[in-house]
Design an enzyme around this catalytic site. Structure first.
Site, PDB file in Angstrom:
ATOM      1  N   GLY A  41       0.772  -1.242   0.000  1.00  0.00           N
ATOM      2  CA  GLY A  41       0.000   0.000   0.000  1.00  0.00           C
ATOM      3  C   GLY A  41       0.801   1.289   0.000  1.00  0.00           C
ATOM      4  N   GLU A  96       4.209   3.977   6.199  1.00  0.00           N
ATOM      5  CA  GLU A  96       2.976   3.197   6.052  1.00  0.00           C
ATOM      6  C   GLU A  96       1.947   3.976   5.229  1.00  0.00           C
ATOM      7  OE1 GLU A  96       1.196   0.725   6.124  1.00  0.00           O
ATOM      8  OE2 GLU A  96       1.327  -0.512   7.897  1.00  0.00           O
ATOM      9  N   ASP A  97       1.028   3.257   4.615  1.00  0.00           N
ATOM     10  CA  ASP A  97      -0.099   3.910   3.949  1.00  0.00           C
ATOM     11  C   ASP A  97      -1.132   4.328   4.992  1.00  0.00           C
ATOM     12  OD1 ASP A  97      -0.783   1.295   4.573  1.00  0.00           O
ATOM     13  OD2 ASP A  97      -1.603   0.807   2.610  1.00  0.00           O
ATOM     14  N   ASP A 100      -4.239   1.724  11.198  1.00  0.00           N
ATOM     15  CA  ASP A 100      -5.640   1.495  11.563  1.00  0.00           C
ATOM     16  C   ASP A 100      -5.676   0.995  13.013  1.00  0.00           C
ATOM     17  OD1 ASP A 100      -8.346   0.963  11.548  1.00  0.00           O
ATOM     18  OD2 ASP A 100      -8.255  -0.706  10.153  1.00  0.00           O
ATOM     19  N   THR A 101      -5.651  -0.310  13.234  1.00  0.00           N
ATOM     20  CA  THR A 101      -5.605  -0.807  14.615  1.00  0.00           C
ATOM     21  C   THR A 101      -4.243  -0.507  15.257  1.00  0.00           C
ATOM     22  OG1 THR A 101      -4.748  -2.975  13.967  1.00  0.00           O
ATOM     23  CG2 THR A 101      -7.157  -2.745  14.082  1.00  0.00           C
ATOM     24  N   GLY A 102      -3.209  -0.396  14.420  1.00  0.00           N
ATOM     25  CA  GLY A 102      -1.855  -0.164  14.932  1.00  0.00           C
ATOM     26  C   GLY A 102      -1.069  -1.453  15.123  1.00  0.00           C
ATOM     27  N   THR A 104      -0.164  -3.800  12.953  1.00  0.00           N
ATOM     28  CA  THR A 104       0.865  -4.056  11.930  1.00  0.00           C
ATOM     29  C   THR A 104       2.123  -3.248  12.233  1.00  0.00           C
ATOM     30  OG1 THR A 104      -0.878  -4.401  10.297  1.00  0.00           O
ATOM     31  CG2 THR A 104       1.342  -4.008   9.449  1.00  0.00           C
ATOM     32  N   LYS A 128      -5.858   6.489  10.826  1.00  0.00           N
ATOM     33  CA  LYS A 128      -7.298   6.179  10.965  1.00  0.00           C
ATOM     34  C   LYS A 128      -7.546   5.663  12.376  1.00  0.00           C
ATOM     35  CE  LYS A 128      -9.259   2.666   8.723  1.00  0.00           C
ATOM     36  NZ  LYS A 128      -9.757   1.873   7.577  1.00  0.00           N
ATOM     37  N   ASP A 156      -5.558  -0.545  -1.788  1.00  0.00           N
ATOM     38  CA  ASP A 156      -6.374  -1.453  -2.602  1.00  0.00           C
ATOM     39  C   ASP A 156      -7.591  -1.979  -1.867  1.00  0.00           C
ATOM     40  OD1 ASP A 156      -5.016  -3.226  -0.776  1.00  0.00           O
ATOM     41  OD2 ASP A 156      -5.597  -4.853  -2.110  1.00  0.00           O
TER      42      ASP A 156
HETATM   43  P1  5GP Z   1      -3.583  -2.168  11.117  1.00  0.00           P
HETATM   44  O1  5GP Z   1      -2.682  -3.297  11.506  1.00  0.00           O
HETATM   45  O2  5GP Z   1      -3.103  -0.812  11.600  1.00  0.00           O
HETATM   46  O3  5GP Z   1      -5.010  -2.434  11.508  1.00  0.00           O
HETATM   47  O4  5GP Z   1      -3.661  -2.132   9.546  1.00  0.00           O
HETATM   48  C1  5GP Z   1      -2.646  -1.694   8.767  1.00  0.00           C
HETATM   49  C2  5GP Z   1      -2.819  -2.157   7.342  1.00  0.00           C
HETATM   50  O5  5GP Z   1      -4.164  -2.536   7.036  1.00  0.00           O
HETATM   51  C3  5GP Z   1      -2.491  -1.031   6.426  1.00  0.00           C
HETATM   52  O6  5GP Z   1      -1.134  -1.028   6.105  1.00  0.00           O
HETATM   53  C4  5GP Z   1      -3.333  -1.343   5.225  1.00  0.00           C
HETATM   54  O7  5GP Z   1      -2.643  -2.221   4.379  1.00  0.00           O
HETATM   55  C5  5GP Z   1      -4.544  -2.056   5.782  1.00  0.00           C
HETATM   56  N1  5GP Z   1      -5.657  -1.108   5.938  1.00  0.00           N
HETATM   57  C6  5GP Z   1      -6.155  -0.569   7.068  1.00  0.00           C
HETATM   58  N2  5GP Z   1      -7.166   0.281   6.794  1.00  0.00           N
HETATM   59  C7  5GP Z   1      -7.296   0.280   5.455  1.00  0.00           C
HETATM   60  C8  5GP Z   1      -8.143   0.982   4.544  1.00  0.00           C
HETATM   61  O8  5GP Z   1      -8.994   1.798   4.916  1.00  0.00           O
HETATM   62  N3  5GP Z   1      -7.952   0.730   3.228  1.00  0.00           N
HETATM   63  C9  5GP Z   1      -7.034  -0.139   2.758  1.00  0.00           C
HETATM   64  N4  5GP Z   1      -6.955  -0.309   1.438  1.00  0.00           N
HETATM   65  N5  5GP Z   1      -6.212  -0.819   3.576  1.00  0.00           N
HETATM   66  C10 5GP Z   1      -6.331  -0.603   4.905  1.00  0.00           C
END
Ligand code: 5GP
Length: 177
Positions: A41, A96-97, A100-102, A104, A128, A156
């Protein structure tokens, strides 16, 4: 059926990226900066960001699996591609793109710290916040939002939409039989 609701136009993204690059160029002047993009991403964001920097930078990528096909998280975070550059004693900025939850980013930060870099920071295009489950030390965030599944500019849904120049919220409409 799905609907794309505009969130950030290409020229707005350009301004955000430019201002982040300016801050990073000031903060990391005179240091050995390595930027590590999280595939897939962040590939467009990272490509634009480094071209706006006014300081030297080395670049690498790693890949983690946190989302499966579609818009639902697969839960556990797994590293599927590691870095190849030597980051020991270097100043690392993880790019990072979306955070979200943090989960990753935190998993990746733990991994990167095992290489004993001089410092590790986090730079994300989108912060987010609604589903944040782990605290993330974000040093640079381009755009802050609460929720919504975003696509475009590298982001994506099931590998589609990455090529859109802007960022959109994807609304998937369920059609009743
Ligand atoms: P986390 O571990 O912070 O929940 O998620 C991180 C990853 O989830 C991001 O790097 C991304 O690849 C994917 N992700 C989270 N939210 C979105 C979103 O709104 N759109 C897309 N395309 N990917 C997301």
């Amino acid at each position: 059926m799905s609907e794309l609701i505009p969130v950030l136009a290409a020229d707005e993204i350009h301004l955000l990226v430019k201002s982040m690059a300016q801050r990073i160029s000031v903060d990391y002047r005179g240091r050995e900066l390595v930027m590590i993009g999280v595939l897939k991403g962040a590939f467009i964001f990272l490509a634009d960001l480094i071209r706006q920097l006014t300081i030297p930078v080395k670049v690498d990528f790693l890949q983690a699996c946190s989302y499966g096909a579609g818009t639902q998280s697969c839960g556990a975070v797994r590293l599927v591609k590691d870095i190849g550059v030597d980051i020991r004693q270097k100043d690392v900025l993880l790019v990072e793109d979306i955070v979200d939850t943090g989960l990753t980013v935190n998993r990746i930060l733990d991994h990167l710290k095992s290489f004993l870099p001089a410092s590790v920071g986090v730079c994300t295009l989108i912060d987010k916040r609604e589903r944040r489950a782990a605290e993330v030390p974000i040093a640079y965030a381009g755009h802050v939002t609460e929720k919504g599944f975003l696509v475009g500019y590298g982001l994506d849904c099931d590998e589609a939409y990455r090529n859109l120049p802007g960022i959109y919220q994807l609304k998937i409409q369920v059609v009743e039989p």
